[in-house]
Design an enzyme around this catalytic site. Structure first.
Site, PDB file in Angstrom:
ATOM      1  N   CYS A  99       0.835  -1.213   0.000  1.00 23.06           N
ATOM      2  CA  CYS A  99       0.000   0.000   0.000  1.00 23.06           C
ATOM      3  C   CYS A  99       0.863   1.254   0.000  1.00 23.06           C
ATOM      4  CB  CYS A  99      -0.924  -0.010   1.211  1.00 23.06           C
ATOM      5  SG  CYS A  99      -2.012   1.437   1.318  1.00 23.06           S
ATOM      6  N   CYS A 216      -5.640  -2.788   6.879  1.00 24.94           N
ATOM      7  CA  CYS A 216      -6.560  -1.663   6.763  1.00 24.94           C
ATOM      8  C   CYS A 216      -7.941  -2.041   6.249  1.00 24.94           C
ATOM      9  CB  CYS A 216      -5.939  -0.580   5.877  1.00 24.94           C
ATOM     10  SG  CYS A 216      -5.242  -1.192   4.335  1.00 24.94           S
TER      11      CYS A 216
END
Length: 387
Positions: A99, A216
């Protein structure tokens, strides 16, 4: 005119205080809230709406503009798809590393530049050090002069945060010179305890907000329940190193090396140690071809210890592998640096040999190299054997 900095604001205390610090330092600050996941927008596990409200509230208090940008499509294509591929193959990936490389310092950086930003910033705990073009090697014995430089001729090092307990350089090891040359980490020299004090002092309502943890897009939901929605799986035998079947696993994708909880065979009285106690079970090996999960008893079982590893998909902050062969490494985030011998197979692969055997070295996780406080880069662990 003041330099324009676009900072990623998540609604958490770290990015909030980072934005305030940048403004105090004289930058023109613009907040950008990234929405990277939207499949469960209305579920009890998704906090994106509250996070957005928190970020807007902070922006209002410190006096900066903020806008939201949706990177959900990029995230699903560049991060989540790879995450699923790795789990389906029986490995344990770290999506936060991907990410950062693909979203926070690529898609976000590109978008910030379209807004006229000269620099970007995040609330990560790490530091960047600029080394002028005429200063020679970055550090004694660390790199040669052929290594990549940023467009201004200077070179950039990624350093650990001064607060060792919060250092996040492990997750940032895939950044390159161009990305680092445009990045600020305002919290790199500030302990987390001081960050919360600053937030309280300037009246931020999120001063005591709990730090986000875990992956996340999964949030606080049960991990196995989440993976069930996306992965095909096939139950199979759970065996000991001697080949004895002690249970059935629900699918190799749902287990990681070193796992103790959730295996489903705890307390089997038929397997006792020399003292007559029943040692806890740990996941020690996956055999993809036979769909077999191997488990062992005892934290220090030989199958859980590795003297070496081979890693691929290497990424080097300087642009090339380190010259030094005696370095230190982390094979997981919450781990002290350990001494290792480094040998590059080529620019994209390397071997590490450890003086002390390492516990539960896990394929799919990142092996990250350090020279003191300087993060050099790393790669994805592929096996426990050197090439």
């Amino acid at each position: 005119m003041a330099k324009k900095v676009v900072i990623g604001m998540s609604g958490g205390v770290d990015s909030s205080v980072s934005a305030w610090l940048l403004k105090q330092q004289g930058y023109e600050v613009v907040g950008l809230f990234m929405k990277n996941w939207e499949d469960d927008d209305d579920s009890e596990y998704c906090s994106s709406r509250q996070d957005w409200l928190d970020a807007v509230s902070v922006a209002d208090v410190i006096g900066v503009d903020i806008e939201a940008v949706n990177f959900a499509a990029e995230y699903k294509d560049r991060v989540f798809a790879e995450f699923l591929r790795e789990y389906q193959a029986g490995r344990t990936p770290n999506p936060d590393v991907l990410c950062n490389a693909e979203i926070k310092f690529k898609a976000f950086l590109d978008h910030a530049m379209t807004l006229g930003a000269e620099l970007i910033a995040t609330g990560h705990y790490a530091r960047v050090r600029r080394v002028p073009a005429n200063s020679g090697a970055m550090a004694e014995g660390r790199h040669d002069e052929s290594h990549a430089t940023a467009c201004d001729g200077a070179r950039y090092e990624l350093l650990k945060a001064l607060d060792a307990s919060k250092d996040q350089s492990y997750f940032l090891h895939r950044l390159n010179q161009a990305q680092l040359s445009k990045t600020l980490f305002p919290l790199g020299e500030i302990p987390k305890s001081e960050v919360r004090k600053i937030a309280e002092k300037i009246g931020l309502h999120n001063a005591a907000k709990k730090d986000s943890t875990g992956i996340c897009f999964i949030g606080e939901r049960p991990f196995r329940e989440f993976l069930n929605r996306y992965l095909s799986y096939r139950p199979g035998p759970m065996k000991t190193p001697t080949g004895e079947v002690v249970g059935e696993h629900v699918g190799l994708s749902f287990y990681t090396l070193g796992q103790r909880k959730g295996i489903g065979i705890g307390g089997m009285k038929s397997h006792k140690n020399a003292a007559g106690d029943s040692d806890p079970w740990y996941v020690a090996k996956k055999d993809i071809e036979s769909n077999t999960l191997y488990v062992v008893q005892g934290h220090d079982h030989p199958w859980l210890l590795s003297q070496a590893l081979h890693a691929g998909q290497a990424s080097w902050i300087a642009g090339e592998p380190p010259v030094k062969t005696q370095l230190s490494a982390k094979t997981r985030y919450r781990q002290a640096d350990v001494a290792c011998a480094f040998q590059a197979s080529d620019a994209a692969a390397f071997d590490l040999t450890f003086a002390d055997a390492q516990w539960a070295v896990t394929p799919g996780q990142s092996a990250v190299l350090y020279d003191g406080d300087v993060c050099l880069g790393g790669g994805i662990i592929e096996s426990h054997e050197i090439a």
